[in-house]
Design an enzyme around this catalytic site. Structure first.
Site, short mmCIF file in Angstrom:
data_model
loop_
_atom_site.label_atom_id
_atom_site.label_comp_id
_atom_site.label_asym_id
_atom_site.label_seq_id
_atom_site.Cartn_x
_atom_site.Cartn_y
_atom_site.Cartn_z
N ARG A 1 38.75 43.99 46.02
CA ARG A 1 38.48 45.02 47.02
C ARG A 1 38.39 46.42 46.39
O ARG A 1 37.40 47.13 46.57
CB ARG A 1 39.60 44.99 48.06
N THR A 2 39.40 46.79 45.65
CA THR A 2 39.39 48.14 45.06
C THR A 2 38.24 48.28 44.08
O THR A 2 37.54 49.29 44.06
CB THR A 2 40.74 48.41 44.37
N LYS B 1 43.39 37.84 23.94
CA LYS B 1 43.19 37.51 22.52
C LYS B 1 44.05 38.37 21.62
O LYS B 1 43.88 38.39 20.41
CB LYS B 1 41.71 37.69 22.16
N ARG C 1 42.62 49.87 36.20
CA ARG C 1 43.76 49.28 36.92
C ARG C 1 44.56 48.46 35.92
O ARG C 1 44.00 47.73 35.10
CB ARG C 1 43.31 48.38 38.06
N HIS D 1 48.58 55.06 42.88
CA HIS D 1 47.26 54.61 43.28
C HIS D 1 46.64 55.80 43.99
O HIS D 1 46.52 55.84 45.22
CB HIS D 1 47.39 53.39 44.19
#
Lengths: 340, 428
Positions: free
Chosen positions: A66-67, A94, A116, A146
């Site tokens: 969504r974001t 990795k 994020r 946020h």
């Protein structure tokens, strides 16, 4: 405290890492700019050339469709080239370090990273280590911040309630683990709300939360009494395993927003939620879909707010302001007046 | 080589010496005379210590040298050079190396490697349980024979209280000292900062002060039951220090230390995720810092240590919770302690006692004092030199310190170990 990192030498917003340290004026500037972008999404051709030729990388170390999608739409509406990278599934698995990942992408001449990450402070770390021409937007870091969610929430409140000075606001739910709550609190404090309460059981309230300038309440009756805005938070189901709450049933009974509990708030109170919602856990469908809910408009506004933030930190302010300067009347004069 | 340290202000708290006195060292590396040359003494070398403080070499109860196993961070060689440049002549090394110091061979290897450089004395702390797993007891008697001065599970918690009881009982049987990092692992719960205002603001998982006090309470109950001699390492909270003081009043054989950085920094120094302030136990609030300082005055805390943990730069280039905890702290141990004198918390002899004979007493070694016949481990510093800590001035390989750029008063000019001059710094 974040002034040095978030702003350039001339005091312009360089990165958006957190709302902490942003002045009321800066927040209002972002909201005003977003206001001018609302109409872009309503046009047939939903594009303006503000970031044409710029490369925006959505760098998500933690998945969030969504974001990420709202950032992607926002960047594309500004005509940027957008690349989405779900890094959690590639480089870091990795063994590559966070900064190595950034340096590699930077070498591909990225202009803006939307980041994020599951760890608090990740966006700050990246911002400290990118060259001056690269910009960072924090799209959520751990429990910390946020900021664009906080800003879109402010945008929503302003659209529906007008000025902030007389508002009583309650934030309900898992304050302890919520980056959204921290950003909301900082934004609401900066905008000078009359009263700000946080409502949760003690297990979901951070220690010394009152130092953030909020009134902690452990009962909904106390927390919702007469408030103008109810901001619900998402509750992660794993909190039950962590012994924060005993059961979904008990949580919903005590803290779930039902029509009866909402009746404790002001009659014209609005209900917000950052999504995705857990119906029947933190919110009753009758409230989520009810007349006081502004949950869907929040999503719509999210795109305009993210466009505004991108435009501002990429130095696009004059172009954005132009229509408003030419025709201030086209920008809802009544609302403009409210937040002067 | 016979040696005289001339014209200095000698401070030797163990022997109540505080005045201008020359110090005479024989060719065996022992103190031969204090204030007055022994009959027939002829010095082959003279160190001019006018305007300087002459004191016993510092004893640091906790320093990670990273060898064996983590040589990319630091080595014994790099860190013993840093130690003597900081006036430290005796270092205790926790057993959390790779492999763990839980066999006599490992303990001996560490000491013999250190001794190759002929600089600071290294005393290993042996593992309390095998591989620090908290399950089976380590061979404490053999480790003691191999030179370990105490036993500890370092930062690995002994979660099973019965195993802890047995470990303390067994150590008591052999009259050994156990070094405890008291922390309830369940309350710690993966936290990385003090559970308080700053952790709440930054959204960082917190370690409540109760994690330390619950740990101290458990361990004190077991110490009382077993009669074991125990030392609490790196206390970070006022309440834990008060609990130790109360236990001492009751006559329990317990002592405690704290780190120099916990006496100066608080959670607020973390600012915007400054990973250089990521330490374990975490930096706590002002109230706790003041409580620790008060405990120095009352004597409940009887040693200040560096808790030196050098890291490679990448260890701190990560989001706060993912960065590795620890400060490269050998070279700020004395300056930060002298700051407590400037702040009028301690007198200079009190400060020196907390860095010399008091920690030496905890590990039971005959150092940290300069009486006649003592090993001539000596630190000479100029209390008036002001200097700024910069990366290029650090001798340690680890440059991970939140004190970079800060100005300190007092600089080591000479360090002697066993009468041998092992460090001579700038005279200005």
């Amino acid at each position: 405290m974040n002034q040095g990192l978030q702003f350039d030498d001339a005091g312009r917003l360089r990165h958006l890492l957190t709302i902490e340290g942003l002045s009321r004026q800066t927040i209002l500037e972002i909201l005003d700019t977003a206001e001018s972008f609302i109409s872009v999404g309503e046009r047939e051709i939903k594009k303006i050339p503000l970031l044409r030729g710029k490369t925006v990388v959505n760098l998500f170390f933690e998945s969030s469709t969504r974001t990420r999608t709202t950032f992607e739409i926002a960047a594309k509406r500004l005509s940027a080239d957008v690349i989405n990278l779900n890094v959690g599934a590639s480089s870091t698995s990795k063994g590559e370090t966070l900064l190595d990942t950034i340096r590699n992408l930077e070498a591909m001449h990225t202009d803006l990273f939307v980041v994020r990450h599951a760890e608090s402070g990740a966006a700050h770390l990246i911002a400290r280590h990118v060259p001056p021409h690269v910009r960072i937007i924090n799209a959520g870091d751990g429990r910390h911040a946020h900021p664009t969610q906080g800003l879109l929430d402010m945008f929503t409140i302003r659209r529906h309630k007008g000025a902030f000075g007389k508002l009583k606001v309650a934030i309900v739910g898992d304050i302890l683990h919520s980056r959204v709550a921290r950003s909301q609190i900082q934004a609401l404090k900066a905008l000078g709300v009359a009263e700000l309460r946080v409502v949760a059981p003690k297990t979901l309230l951070p220690v010394a939360v009152e130092k953030l300038g909020v009134r902690p309440c452990t009962r909904m009756e106390e927390g919702l009494d007469g408030v103008d805005v109810v901001m619900m938070l998402r509750l992660q189901r794993e909190r039950m395993q962590g012994a924060h709450i005993p059961s979904e049933h008990e949580y919903f009974n005590l803290y779930g927003l039902t029509p009866a509990k909402l009746a404790l708030a002001a009659k014209d109170a609005i209900v917000m939620h950052p999504g995705p919602m857990n119906r029947g856990l933190e919110i009753d469908s009758a409230v989520a879909d009810g007349p006081q809910s502004v949950i869907l408009p929040q999503v719509t506004y999210g795109i305009a707010v993210r466009m505004a933030v991108m435009a501002l930190i990429m130095g696009g302010t004059p172009a954005i302001r132009e229509p408003a300067t030419r025709d201030p009347a086209s920008r809802k004069p009544a609302e403009r007046k409210k937040h002067q | 080589m016979t040696l005289v340290i001339q014209g200095g202000h000698l401070i030797d708290p163990a022997n109540n010496v505080d005045g201008k006195k020359d110090l005479f060292i024989d060719d065996g590396g022992f103190v031969a005379g204090v204030g007055k040359a022994p009959p027939g003494f002829k010095a082959k070398k003279t160190i001019d210590a006018r305007g300087r403080i002459v004191c016993p070499g510092l004893v640091d109860l906790r320093a990670r040298l990273r060898e064996p196993g983590l040589e990319y961070k630091a080595t014994i060689e790099s860190e013993v050079h840093a130690a003597v440049a900081a006036g430290i002549t005796t270092l205790c090394c926790p057993p959390d190396t790779l492999p763990v110091i839980d066999t006599p061979a490992m303990a001996q290897m560490l000491q013999s490697r250190a001794w190759r450089f002929g600089l600071a004395f290294i005393h290993p702390l042996g593992a309390l349980t095998q591989r620090l797993e908290g399950k089976l007891l380590a061979d404490m008697e053999a480790l003691d024979e191999a030179g370990c001065v105490g036993f500890t599970n370092a930062l690995s918690p002994v979660t099973d209280t019965l195993v802890m009881r047995r470990a303390l009982e067994y150590a008591a049987t052999l009259d050994l000292t156990v070094f405890l990092h008291a922390e309830d692992p369940w309350l710690r719960n993966g936290g990385c900062v003090h559970e308080g205002e700053v952790g709440t603001r930054l959204g960082l998982p917190g370690i409540p002060e109760a994690a330390e006090t619950v740990g101290v309470a458990r361990d004190l109950a077991l110490i009382e039951q077993t009669g074991c001699r125990a030392h609490f390492c790196g206390l970070s909270s006022a309440r834990a220090a008060a609990m130790v003081a109360q236990a001492q009043k009751k006559g329990l054989p317990v002592s405690a230390d704290t780190t120099a950085h916990h006496l100066h920094l608080t959670e607020h120094d973390i600012g915007d995720f400054n990973t250089q302030c990521h330490v374990r136990p975490p930096l706590r609030g002002k109230h706790d810092r003041e409580g620790l300082r008060k405990s120095l005055k009352t004597g409940a805390i009887s040693a200040i240590c560096s808790d030196h943990q050098p890291h490679e730069p990448d260890a701190k280039l990560a989001p706060f919770a993912r960065s590795e905890p620890g400060i490269s702290a050998l070279e700020t141990l004395l300056p930060l302690t002298l700051r407590l004198v400037d702040e009028k918390l301690l007198t200079l002899p009190e400060a020196i006692a907390l860095l010399t004979h008091k920690p030496a007493g905890i590990i039971g070694v005959e150092t940290g004092q300069l009486g006649i016949g003592a090993t001539a481990d000596i630190c000479i510093f100029d209390p008036e030199i002001r200097w700024t800590l910069t990366g290029d001035k650090l001798v340690s390989r680890g440059h991970n310190t939140p004190f970079l750029g800060q100005t300190f008063r007092g600089k080591v000019t000479h360090t002697l170990v066993g009468g041998k001059l092992v460090y001579e710094g700038s005279k200005t």
